[in-house]
Design an enzyme around this catalytic site. Structure first.
Site, short mmCIF file in Angstrom:
data_model
loop_
_atom_site.label_atom_id
_atom_site.label_comp_id
_atom_site.label_asym_id
_atom_site.label_seq_id
_atom_site.Cartn_x
_atom_site.Cartn_y
_atom_site.Cartn_z
N PHE A 149 0.81 -1.22 0.00
CA PHE A 149 0.00 0.00 0.00
C PHE A 149 0.84 1.26 0.00
O PHE A 149 0.38 2.32 -0.41
CB PHE A 149 -0.94 0.03 1.22
CG PHE A 149 -0.25 0.29 2.54
CD1 PHE A 149 0.07 1.57 2.95
CD2 PHE A 149 0.06 -0.76 3.39
CE1 PHE A 149 0.71 1.81 4.15
CE2 PHE A 149 0.69 -0.54 4.61
CZ PHE A 149 1.01 0.76 4.99
N LYS A 173 -1.33 -7.72 -8.70
CA LYS A 173 -2.28 -7.69 -7.59
C LYS A 173 -1.82 -6.60 -6.63
O LYS A 173 -0.98 -6.81 -5.77
CB LYS A 173 -2.32 -9.05 -6.88
CG LYS A 173 -3.65 -9.36 -6.14
CD LYS A 173 -4.05 -8.38 -5.06
CE LYS A 173 -3.20 -8.50 -3.83
NZ LYS A 173 -3.69 -7.56 -2.73
N GLU A 176 -5.21 -3.71 -1.78
CA GLU A 176 -6.63 -3.36 -1.82
C GLU A 176 -6.93 -2.09 -1.03
O GLU A 176 -8.05 -1.57 -1.09
CB GLU A 176 -7.47 -4.52 -1.29
CG GLU A 176 -7.30 -4.85 0.19
CD GLU A 176 -6.10 -5.75 0.49
OE1 GLU A 176 -6.08 -6.32 1.60
OE2 GLU A 176 -5.19 -5.87 -0.36
N SER A 226 5.79 -6.86 4.06
CA SER A 226 6.38 -7.14 5.36
C SER A 226 7.15 -8.46 5.33
O SER A 226 6.92 -9.32 4.47
CB SER A 226 5.29 -7.22 6.44
OG SER A 226 4.47 -8.37 6.22
N CYS A 281 9.75 1.17 3.52
CA CYS A 281 10.71 0.18 3.99
C CYS A 281 12.12 0.74 4.04
O CYS A 281 13.00 0.14 4.66
CB CYS A 281 10.67 -1.07 3.12
SG CYS A 281 11.24 -0.82 1.44
N GLU A 382 9.32 -3.61 13.19
CA GLU A 382 9.18 -2.60 12.14
C GLU A 382 7.87 -1.84 12.40
O GLU A 382 6.78 -2.36 12.16
CB GLU A 382 9.15 -3.23 10.75
CG GLU A 382 9.09 -2.19 9.63
CD GLU A 382 8.97 -2.81 8.25
OE1 GLU A 382 9.46 -2.18 7.29
OE2 GLU A 382 8.39 -3.90 8.13
#
Length: 499
Positions: A149, A173, A176, A226, A281, A382
């Site tokens: 995202f 993909k 969402e 992640s 990240c 994280e």
């Protein structure tokens, strides 16, 4: 309410599963959009379209592919504000940050435009009598990308432009949580002339992900997200015989030596820790202060952090926007509220922030934690939010040892005026990307991006040379041809018999 559907075979395909996900405006907390969540059958339809398109696209000329990509690059440039506006509306980052995301994605499109040189093979002649050996790289077939995202345009553009330039077809993909940018990227690709089925977008949740990981016609999977999910993607896709590059999470450190320019280090720490609300990240989430400079450095970071203006991404005055969801905001806040009990000094606490006129938004302010221990939750996890931890060590060696003990190895930085120390650091630190007086060492497009240890699962980094190698496979051809002069008696091809 706006609806986001799939993009399959060069056109919009309405969701048929009956399942829909909410998309919120993080600045207001209001649900503005519903996104179709694909069933296994809908994922299969996208893969089938990609497989059908591969029959032609996989054998198309390099000039055909690059010609389309050049047109695509021009369209992306013309629509960069529109793409950035979609990112701001669904992710929440400020418009300038969203524009920067689009620009970094465009770097990889530009790299793909020059794929002709990346796909050149090699030739060795006369390795034996009349024997030549050549090596070539060929496309894989249908490949898939599963993206996060936090960069809804950039990370997809890190994947599919190179993949299709190499001759593959692609099923994307996206997250969402902010799906609209991905559809616009696909629509612009079609406008640029990309044949139907070469790039497909299916929206969904774990059902869609697992369907891609198990589908027999998907040859390779790229993932960014992640570490727990990266580990799952790698294990599951590998077990199904697929090539995998799965980029995971991070806990990026910045080592500040006593000789560093502390003003420059503080500027870098603030931008690297709090930019994009810390939802990246490559964010610096831990500063390691060496020697006696810790107090002064923390004070300089605090002074700068207190001046950052937080507000909706549509406001040009805003420097940081909200977090993606209320649940994520609450999780990030929990690390700050629990830090003191685990021994940290809470220098700045941003958990009580409220923005006038946007009271229901997913707001959190900047937090700064000092004297953080390596066994605290705020250090080990994280956080993926605007929380910066400061740790103290006495020596350079202690600092490097502390950083190398982390299970993550994505990116890191050192701030120093000492070239010898910087040289040692870049060789001794256990991370895939290193910055010297550069806080976020994200490589340019023609070098590859990726970490070490629990920050990467798979053998290839993303984009650059590694990206080209990931989306192709090598083949070596050994040939021997008879000399025409040795043709059977009675056949004369006109070659001189002078050997």
């Amino acid at each position: 309410m706006k609806t986001v559907n799939h993009w399959i075979g060069g056109k919009t395909v309405e969701g048929a599963s009956g399942n829909w996900g909410p998309v919120t405006d993080p600045a207001t907390g209001a649900v503005t959009t519903q996104v179709a969540l694909a069933s296994a059958e809908e994922v299969d339809a996208a893969v089938t379209a990609a497989k059908a398109a591969y029959g032609t696209w996989g054998t198309s000329s390099l000039s055909t592919r690059t010609g389309i990509l050049f047109s695509y690059r021009a369209l992306l440039d013309a629509h960069r504000d529109e793409i950035a506006a979609l990112i701001t509306a669904e992710h929440g980052k400020v418009h300038s940050d969203a524009l920067g995301e689009v620009a970094r994605g465009l770097e990889i499109v530009e790299l793909a435009c020059g794929i002709t040189t990346q796909l050149k093979g090699e030739l060795s002649t006369q390795v034996s009598h009349r024997v030549d050996v050549s090596s070539i790289r060929q496309s894989l077939g249908v490949v898939a990308g599963i993206t996060p995202f936090n960069f809804p345009a950039m990370v997809p553009m890190w994947m599919f432009p190179l993949a299709i330039a190499c001759g593959n077809t692609f099923v994307l993909k996206p997250s969402e949580k902010d799906p609209s940018a991905a559809n616009l990227l696909a629509e612009l690709a079609a406008e640029a002339g990309l044949p139907d089925g070469v790039l497909n977008v299916v929206h969904g949740d774990k059902v869609a992900v697992d369907s891609l990981l198990a589908h027999p016609d998907v040859a390779a999977v790229s993932f960014v997200g992640s570490t727990p999910i990266a580990r799952y993607i790698h294990a599951t896709a590998s077990a199904n015989g697929k090539r995998v590059q799965a980029l995971g999470g991070a806990k990026n450190h910045m080592l500040v030596l006593p000789d560093a320019d502390l003003d420059a280090a503080a500027d870098a720490a603030v931008s690297a820790a709090y930019g994009s609300a810390g939802e990246r990240c490559m964010a610096i989430s831990a500063v390691v202060a060496v020697g006696a400079i810790g107090d002064e450095l923390v004070q300089k970071i605090r002074e700068r952090a207190e001046k950052i203006k937080i507000g909706p991404g549509t406001d040009p005055a805003s420097e940081m926007g909200p977090l993606i969801t209320a649940a994520h905001r609450d999780k990030v806040a929990s690390y700050v509220t629990g830090a003191a009990a685990q021994g940290a000094e809470v220098v700045l606490d941003g958990t009580g922030l409220c923005v006038d006129g946007y009271e229901d938004g997913h707001w959190i302010g900047l937090s700064l934690l000092d004297h953080v221990s390596t066994d605290s939750d705020a250090y080990r996890d994280e956080i993926f939010g605007p929380v910066l931890c400061v740790l103290r060590t006495e020596t350079y060696d202690d600092g490097v040892a502390l950083m190398n003990a982390s299970p993550f190895g994505n990116g890191t930085a050192i701030f120093t005026r000492d070239g010898g120390a910087a040289r040692r650091f870049q060789l001794e630190i256990e991370a895939g990307m290193v910055g010297v007086n550069v806080p976020i060492p994200v490589p340019v497009g023609y070098h590859s991006f990726g970490g070490w240890k629990d920050s990467l699962f798979g053998d290839h980094h993303i984009y650059g040379n590694d990206g080209v190698h990931f989306y192709t496979r090598g083949k070596v051809v050994t040939t021997r041809w008879p000399d025409p002069a040795d043709a059977p008696s009675g056949v004369d091809l006109g070659f001189p018999r002078n050997h």
